[in-house]
Design a protein around this motif. Structure first.
Motif, mmCIF file in Angstrom:
data_model
loop_
_atom_site.group_PDB
_atom_site.id
_atom_site.type_symbol
_atom_site.label_atom_id
_atom_site.label_comp_id
_atom_site.label_asym_id
_atom_site.label_seq_id
_atom_site.Cartn_x
_atom_site.Cartn_y
_atom_site.Cartn_z
ATOM 1 N N MET A 82 -30.019 107.938 -22.314
ATOM 2 C CA MET A 82 -30.316 106.508 -22.312
ATOM 3 C C MET A 82 -31.815 106.250 -22.487
ATOM 4 O O MET A 82 -32.201 105.233 -23.044
ATOM 5 N N ASP A 83 -32.658 107.167 -22.036
ATOM 6 C CA ASP A 83 -34.104 107.023 -22.199
ATOM 7 C C ASP A 83 -34.520 107.121 -23.665
ATOM 8 O O ASP A 83 -35.572 106.622 -24.052
ATOM 9 N N TYR A 84 -33.707 107.795 -24.470
ATOM 10 C CA TYR A 84 -34.041 108.030 -25.868
ATOM 11 C C TYR A 84 -33.308 107.106 -26.825
ATOM 12 O O TYR A 84 -33.572 107.112 -28.022
ATOM 13 N N LEU A 85 -32.395 106.286 -26.313
ATOM 14 C CA LEU A 85 -31.611 105.422 -27.191
ATOM 15 C C LEU A 85 -32.386 104.275 -27.844
ATOM 16 O O LEU A 85 -32.083 103.928 -28.982
ATOM 17 N N PRO A 86 -33.350 103.647 -27.190
ATOM 18 C CA PRO A 86 -34.037 102.536 -27.867
ATOM 19 C C PRO A 86 -34.652 102.984 -29.192
ATOM 20 O O PRO A 86 -35.303 104.026 -29.273
ATOM 21 N N GLY A 87 -34.382 102.203 -30.237
ATOM 22 C CA GLY A 87 -34.915 102.509 -31.556
ATOM 23 C C GLY A 87 -33.962 102.070 -32.641
ATOM 24 O O GLY A 87 -32.943 101.419 -32.389
ATOM 25 N N ASP A 88 -34.289 102.431 -33.865
ATOM 26 C CA ASP A 88 -33.454 102.136 -35.022
ATOM 27 C C ASP A 88 -32.857 103.450 -35.505
ATOM 28 O O ASP A 88 -33.589 104.415 -35.753
ATOM 29 N N TRP A 89 -31.525 103.466 -35.655
ATOM 30 C CA TRP A 89 -30.811 104.704 -35.928
ATOM 31 C C TRP A 89 -29.936 104.597 -37.164
ATOM 32 O O TRP A 89 -29.304 103.574 -37.402
ATOM 33 N N VAL A 90 -29.897 105.691 -37.929
ATOM 34 C CA VAL A 90 -28.877 105.880 -38.947
ATOM 35 C C VAL A 90 -27.807 106.708 -38.261
ATOM 36 O O VAL A 90 -28.093 107.757 -37.678
ATOM 37 N N VAL A 91 -26.577 106.234 -38.315
ATOM 38 C CA VAL A 91 -25.489 106.902 -37.610
ATOM 39 C C VAL A 91 -24.648 107.651 -38.631
ATOM 40 O O VAL A 91 -24.091 107.057 -39.555
ATOM 41 N N MET A 92 -24.606 108.969 -38.449
ATOM 42 C CA MET A 92 -23.964 109.854 -39.419
ATOM 43 C C MET A 92 -22.660 110.426 -38.853
ATOM 44 O O MET A 92 -22.568 110.738 -37.677
ATOM 45 N N GLY A 93 -21.683 110.591 -39.750
ATOM 46 C CA GLY A 93 -20.430 111.235 -39.380
ATOM 47 C C GLY A 93 -20.412 112.693 -39.801
ATOM 48 O O GLY A 93 -19.518 113.444 -39.439
ATOM 49 N N VAL A 138 -22.854 108.456 -44.069
ATOM 50 C CA VAL A 138 -23.462 107.404 -43.254
ATOM 51 C C VAL A 138 -22.337 106.496 -42.762
ATOM 52 O O VAL A 138 -21.604 105.909 -43.556
ATOM 53 N N LEU A 139 -22.208 106.398 -41.430
ATOM 54 C CA LEU A 139 -21.184 105.537 -40.835
ATOM 55 C C LEU A 139 -21.696 104.121 -40.610
ATOM 56 O O LEU A 139 -20.927 103.170 -40.624
ATOM 57 N N GLY A 140 -23.013 104.007 -40.371
ATOM 58 C CA GLY A 140 -23.576 102.690 -40.128
ATOM 59 C C GLY A 140 -24.982 102.783 -39.572
ATOM 60 O O GLY A 140 -25.630 103.831 -39.632
ATOM 61 N N TYR A 141 -25.421 101.653 -39.028
ATOM 62 C CA TYR A 141 -26.773 101.547 -38.499
ATOM 63 C C TYR A 141 -26.721 100.918 -37.116
ATOM 64 O O TYR A 141 -25.933 100.010 -36.864
ATOM 65 N N SER A 142 -27.565 101.409 -36.252
ATOM 66 C CA SER A 142 -27.604 100.921 -34.880
ATOM 67 C C SER A 142 -29.035 100.566 -34.512
ATOM 68 O O SER A 142 -29.955 101.357 -34.737
ATOM 69 N N GLU A 143 -29.188 99.372 -33.962
ATOM 70 C CA GLU A 143 -30.491 98.909 -33.471
ATOM 71 C C GLU A 143 -30.351 98.770 -31.957
ATOM 72 O O GLU A 143 -29.503 98.016 -31.482
ATOM 73 N N ILE A 144 -31.154 99.523 -31.222
ATOM 74 C CA ILE A 144 -31.058 99.514 -29.759
ATOM 75 C C ILE A 144 -32.409 99.134 -29.185
ATOM 76 O O ILE A 144 -33.428 99.759 -29.497
ATOM 77 N N ARG A 145 -32.399 98.098 -28.368
ATOM 78 C CA ARG A 145 -33.623 97.584 -27.773
ATOM 79 C C ARG A 145 -33.523 97.589 -26.257
ATOM 80 O O ARG A 145 -32.472 97.330 -25.695
ATOM 81 N N GLU A 146 -34.658 97.859 -25.633
ATOM 82 C CA GLU A 146 -34.758 97.827 -24.178
ATOM 83 C C GLU A 146 -35.053 96.402 -23.738
ATOM 84 O O GLU A 146 -35.733 95.655 -24.426
ATOM 85 N N GLY A 147 -34.535 96.022 -22.580
ATOM 86 C CA GLY A 147 -34.786 94.702 -22.031
ATOM 87 C C GLY A 147 -34.752 94.728 -20.522
ATOM 88 O O GLY A 147 -34.514 95.773 -19.911
ATOM 89 N N ALA A 148 -34.979 93.582 -19.941
ATOM 90 C CA ALA A 148 -34.928 93.395 -18.484
ATOM 91 C C ALA A 148 -35.787 94.438 -17.757
ATOM 92 O O ALA A 148 -35.369 95.033 -16.770
ATOM 93 N N GLY A 149 -36.985 94.671 -18.277
ATOM 94 C CA GLY A 149 -37.910 95.587 -17.617
ATOM 95 C C GLY A 149 -37.419 97.019 -17.518
ATOM 96 O O GLY A 149 -37.737 97.736 -16.579
ATOM 97 N N GLY A 150 -36.609 97.450 -18.490
ATOM 98 C CA GLY A 150 -36.083 98.807 -18.480
ATOM 99 C C GLY A 150 -34.735 98.920 -17.806
ATOM 100 O O GLY A 150 -34.160 100.004 -17.748
ATOM 101 N N CYS A 151 -34.203 97.813 -17.326
ATOM 102 C CA CYS A 151 -32.910 97.831 -16.627
ATOM 103 C C CYS A 151 -31.726 97.604 -17.559
ATOM 104 O O CYS A 151 -30.584 97.657 -17.126
ATOM 105 N N ALA A 152 -31.980 97.342 -18.831
ATOM 106 C CA ALA A 152 -30.891 97.089 -19.771
ATOM 107 C C ALA A 152 -31.260 97.581 -21.164
ATOM 108 O O ALA A 152 -32.429 97.672 -21.522
ATOM 109 N N LEU A 153 -30.229 97.902 -21.932
ATOM 110 C CA LEU A 153 -30.346 98.216 -23.352
ATOM 111 C C LEU A 153 -29.324 97.363 -24.087
ATOM 112 O O LEU A 153 -28.219 97.146 -23.579
#
Length: 164
Positions: free
Chosen positions: A30-41, A46-61
């Motif tokens: 979970m510490d490494y999930l924030p970012g922009d990802w190419v999701v591969m099968g 290429v299966l798709g794209y995932s954008e993951i952002r941190e919020g709530a002072g690190g308490c949410a993604l």
């Protein structure tokens, strides 16, 4: 003067405490999930794209998923217990909605939850495996219709940093 310093110290401590309450000394995927990802099968699929952002002072993604098949989805992850336990709520454009609870297993996160269907209760298990050596995250989403005796793969993918 001492009262002013004390009040200021308490105020600053209160501002710092929530983030510390959500992120402890455990390091997980979970510490490494924030970012922009190419999701591969696979190596070339290429299966798709995932954008993951941190919020709530690190308490949410928050994840925004765009699949090559047109599927759109969103997930909200919320941390508890110093980042050792998480909750995940998933919703997608096909109408699937899931709430799962996650727990650290070493550097990995394992989420489980149930979903009612016409055939009965479906058990879901989603594992995020952190691959430290290559900077990727492997996701394996499985389901069981027999209470966890047998599992089928629903989704298997590798998250690669989009800028790599």
């Amino acid at each position: 003067m001492r009262i002013t310093v004390l009040i200021l110290t308490l105020f600053i401590s209160a501002m710092v405490t929530p983030a510390q309450a959500c992120r402890g000394d455990v390091t997980t995927a979970m510490d490494y999930l924030p970012g922009d990802w190419v999701v591969m099968g696979g190596e070339t699929e290429v299966l798709g794209y995932s954008e993951i952002r941190e919020g709530a002072g690190g308490c949410a993604l928050r994840e925004r998923w765009e699949g090559m098949d047109g599927l759109e989805g969103e997930a909200l992850f919320t941390a508890r217990d110093g980042g050792r336990r998480w909750q995940m709520v998933w919703s997608d454009s096909d109408g699937m909605s899931l709430t799962l609870s996650g727990q650290a297993d070493g550097a990995d996160m394992i989420f489980t939850g149930t979903q009612d269907s016409e055939e009965g209760e479906v058990l879901h298990r989603i594992a995020y495996q952190l691959l430290f050596d290559i900077g990727e995250i492997h996701q394996l989403w499985e389901y069981s219709v027999d209470g966890g005796r047998n599992w089928e793969v629903f989704f298997a993918a590798w998250y690669l940093p989009e800028d790599a």
